[in-house]
Motif scaffolding. Structure first.
Motif, PDB file in Angstrom:
ATOM      1  N   SER A 150      46.189 -35.267 -31.444  1.00 22.27           N
ATOM      2  CA  SER A 150      45.984 -36.501 -32.207  1.00 22.27           C
ATOM      3  C   SER A 150      46.576 -37.718 -31.508  1.00 22.27           C
ATOM      4  O   SER A 150      46.222 -38.856 -31.841  1.00 22.27           O
ATOM      5  CB  SER A 150      46.596 -36.376 -33.607  1.00 22.27           C
ATOM      6  N   VAL A 151      47.484 -37.485 -30.568  1.00 14.75           N
ATOM      7  CA  VAL A 151      48.150 -38.601 -29.875  1.00 14.75           C
ATOM      8  C   VAL A 151      48.188 -38.317 -28.370  1.00 14.75           C
ATOM      9  O   VAL A 151      49.263 -38.200 -27.774  1.00 14.75           O
ATOM     10  CB  VAL A 151      49.569 -38.843 -30.436  1.00 14.75           C
ATOM     11  N   PRO A 152      47.045 -38.213 -27.706  1.00 17.31           N
ATOM     12  CA  PRO A 152      47.022 -37.829 -26.289  1.00 17.31           C
ATOM     13  C   PRO A 152      47.750 -38.819 -25.385  1.00 17.31           C
ATOM     14  O   PRO A 152      48.273 -38.423 -24.340  1.00 17.31           O
ATOM     15  CB  PRO A 152      45.519 -37.785 -25.962  1.00 17.31           C
ATOM     16  N   ALA A 153      47.812 -40.090 -25.764  1.00 16.05           N
ATOM     17  CA  ALA A 153      48.464 -41.091 -24.916  1.00 16.05           C
ATOM     18  C   ALA A 153      49.982 -40.981 -24.944  1.00 16.05           C
ATOM     19  O   ALA A 153      50.669 -41.704 -24.228  1.00 16.05           O
ATOM     20  CB  ALA A 153      48.046 -42.499 -25.340  1.00 16.05           C
ATOM     21  N   PRO A 178      39.663 -41.717 -39.786  1.00 20.21           N
ATOM     22  CA  PRO A 178      39.881 -40.634 -40.754  1.00 20.21           C
ATOM     23  C   PRO A 178      38.614 -40.235 -41.504  1.00 20.21           C
ATOM     24  O   PRO A 178      37.768 -41.072 -41.832  1.00 20.21           O
ATOM     25  CB  PRO A 178      40.916 -41.242 -41.712  1.00 20.21           C
ATOM     26  N   ASP A 179      38.500 -38.935 -41.747  1.00 18.21           N
ATOM     27  CA  ASP A 179      37.413 -38.410 -42.566  1.00 18.21           C
ATOM     28  C   ASP A 179      37.843 -38.305 -44.019  1.00 18.21           C
ATOM     29  O   ASP A 179      37.006 -38.138 -44.902  1.00 18.21           O
ATOM     30  CB  ASP A 179      36.991 -37.016 -42.083  1.00 18.21           C
ATOM     31  N   GLY A 180      39.144 -38.336 -44.274  1.00 16.66           N
ATOM     32  CA  GLY A 180      39.651 -38.175 -45.630  1.00 16.66           C
ATOM     33  C   GLY A 180      41.019 -37.520 -45.616  1.00 16.66           C
ATOM     34  O   GLY A 180      41.658 -37.367 -44.566  1.00 16.66           O
ATOM     35  N   GLN A 181      41.473 -37.118 -46.787  1.00 18.63           N
ATOM     36  CA  GLN A 181      42.784 -36.483 -46.923  1.00 18.63           C
ATOM     37  C   GLN A 181      42.809 -35.659 -48.201  1.00 18.63           C
ATOM     38  O   GLN A 181      41.974 -35.826 -49.084  1.00 18.63           O
ATOM     39  CB  GLN A 181      43.892 -37.536 -46.972  1.00 18.63           C
ATOM     40  N   ASP A 182      43.767 -34.734 -48.271  1.00 15.56           N
ATOM     41  CA  ASP A 182      44.031 -34.052 -49.536  1.00 15.56           C
ATOM     42  C   ASP A 182      45.536 -34.001 -49.758  1.00 15.56           C
ATOM     43  O   ASP A 182      46.323 -34.168 -48.830  1.00 15.56           O
ATOM     44  CB  ASP A 182      43.391 -32.665 -49.592  1.00 15.56           C
ATOM     45  N   GLN A 183      45.917 -33.807 -51.013  1.00 13.75           N
ATOM     46  CA  GLN A 183      47.326 -33.822 -51.380  1.00 13.75           C
ATOM     47  C   GLN A 183      47.659 -32.664 -52.301  1.00 13.75           C
ATOM     48  O   GLN A 183      46.808 -32.202 -53.068  1.00 13.75           O
ATOM     49  CB  GLN A 183      47.703 -35.133 -52.085  1.00 13.75           C
ATOM     50  N   ALA A 184      48.908 -32.223 -52.211  1.00  8.19           N
ATOM     51  CA  ALA A 184      49.435 -31.219 -53.134  1.00  8.19           C
ATOM     52  C   ALA A 184      50.841 -31.644 -53.527  1.00  8.19           C
ATOM     53  O   ALA A 184      51.592 -32.174 -52.701  1.00  8.19           O
ATOM     54  CB  ALA A 184      49.462 -29.839 -52.476  1.00  8.19           C
ATOM     55  N   VAL A 185      51.194 -31.424 -54.788  1.00  7.68           N
ATOM     56  CA  VAL A 185      52.512 -31.802 -55.307  1.00  7.68           C
ATOM     57  C   VAL A 185      53.170 -30.571 -55.898  1.00  7.68           C
ATOM     58  O   VAL A 185      52.539 -29.802 -56.630  1.00  7.68           O
ATOM     59  CB  VAL A 185      52.398 -32.902 -56.381  1.00  7.68           C
ATOM     60  N   PHE A 214      42.619 -35.844 -42.242  1.00 10.05           N
ATOM     61  CA  PHE A 214      41.538 -35.296 -41.439  1.00 10.05           C
ATOM     62  C   PHE A 214      40.919 -36.379 -40.557  1.00 10.05           C
ATOM     63  O   PHE A 214      40.805 -37.547 -40.952  1.00 10.05           O
ATOM     64  CB  PHE A 214      40.446 -34.718 -42.341  1.00 10.05           C
ATOM     65  N   ALA A 215      40.524 -35.993 -39.353  1.00  8.71           N
ATOM     66  CA  ALA A 215      39.795 -36.888 -38.445  1.00  8.71           C
ATOM     67  C   ALA A 215      38.963 -36.030 -37.510  1.00  8.71           C
ATOM     68  O   ALA A 215      39.429 -34.985 -37.030  1.00  8.71           O
ATOM     69  CB  ALA A 215      40.756 -37.767 -37.649  1.00  8.71           C
ATOM     70  N   ALA A 216      37.731 -36.449 -37.266  1.00 11.89           N
ATOM     71  CA  ALA A 216      36.816 -35.733 -36.369  1.00 11.89           C
ATOM     72  C   ALA A 216      36.684 -34.261 -36.765  1.00 11.89           C
ATOM     73  O   ALA A 216      36.607 -33.369 -35.918  1.00 11.89           O
ATOM     74  CB  ALA A 216      37.294 -35.852 -34.929  1.00 11.89           C
ATOM     75  N   GLY A 217      36.695 -33.994 -38.074  1.00 18.42           N
ATOM     76  CA  GLY A 217      36.481 -32.643 -38.562  1.00 18.42           C
ATOM     77  C   GLY A 217      37.657 -31.699 -38.419  1.00 18.42           C
ATOM     78  O   GLY A 217      37.498 -30.484 -38.563  1.00 18.42           O
TER      79      GLY A 217
END
Length: 249
Positions: A150-153, A178-185, A214-217
């Protein structure tokens, strides 16, 4: 149907004591006031100290009491409503995400986080520590786990100080789409490092919010945020409103 054994079971003594103590907090003590020590309280209410501790722990869990280092047990202020929607846990690194970077280093993620990230056994990731404040007070501490993909540089930045590396990781994450996100508590116990940042005792009840980005699947990052359970009530939605006081339940 007949009455179940659970329905006929007597109310635990500590639970009844919790109700009595809660009434006493409302009528006899002010916010911030220090409670008498356990021996005095146990004698006053005619219970064993073990029963008293159970009741006090439950009241702390419900946000009525706080245990403070070097002070003792005090009456807690009303809980704050703290928003945890996408505006506050949006793409890490954006100006609107509400978190302040503290430092960063490279480390192995916990097994549960590694499974969410899909990293290989023994694979290290960047771990960014961040803090969230409301009305000038820390309400949450976060560990943001970011795999190398996620941070190649970031390659070759090992010599950067922790705070500078944290800012660099966050800048790199800004470039992801980003493609989205999910959360849990879930309810948890404060780790020593988080407890220190949040002015809590290790093992104190906390609310853990795990956010997967999520990003790029694929999973681009995982954040584990620790919120003070004694002072925070988590609210969901994207109103963007600042935390405001609400009555503790």
């Amino acid at each position: 149907m007949g009455t179940t054994q659970l329905e006929t079971a007597p109310e635990p003594k500590y639970w009844h004591l919790k109700t009595v103590l809660s009434d006493a907090l409302d009528s006899e003590f002010a916010v911030g006031e220090i409670l008498p020590n356990e021996r005095e309280l146990a004698a006053r209410f005619g219970v064993a100290r073990a029963t008293l501790r159970q009741a006090l722990e439950q009241l702390e869990l419900e946000g009525r009491l706080q245990r403070r280092r070097g002070v003792g047990t005090t009456v807690a202020p009303p809980r704050m409503g703290v928003a945890v929607g996408e505006s506050e846990h949006g793409r890490p690194g954006t100006a609107a995400d509400g978190w302040q970077p503290v430092d960063a280093d490279e480390a192995l993620p916990p097994a549960a986080v590694a499974r969410l990230l899909g990293t290989a056994p023994g694979e290290t990731v960047q771990v960014v520590r961040r803090i969230r404040k409301s009305h000038g007070q820390p309400v949450a501490a976060e560990l943001l786990y970011v795999p190398a993909g996620s941070v190649p540089a970031l390659a070759g930045s090992e010599t950067l100080p922790g705070a500078a590396r944290a800012r660099l990781v966050l800048r790199e994450l800004e470039d992801l789409h980003p493609d989205g996100q999910d959360q849990a508590v879930e309810l948890g116990s404060a780790r020593a490092d988080d407890a220190k940042q949040l002015d809590r005792l290790p093992g104190a009840p906390v609310l853990l919010v795990t956010t997967r980005y999520f990003a790029a699947g694929r999973t681009a990052a995982v954040a584990v945020a620790t919120y003070r359970a004694d002072t925070c009530r988590l609210t969901f939605g994207d109103t963007g409103a600042e935390a405001v006081p609400v009555l503790a339940g």
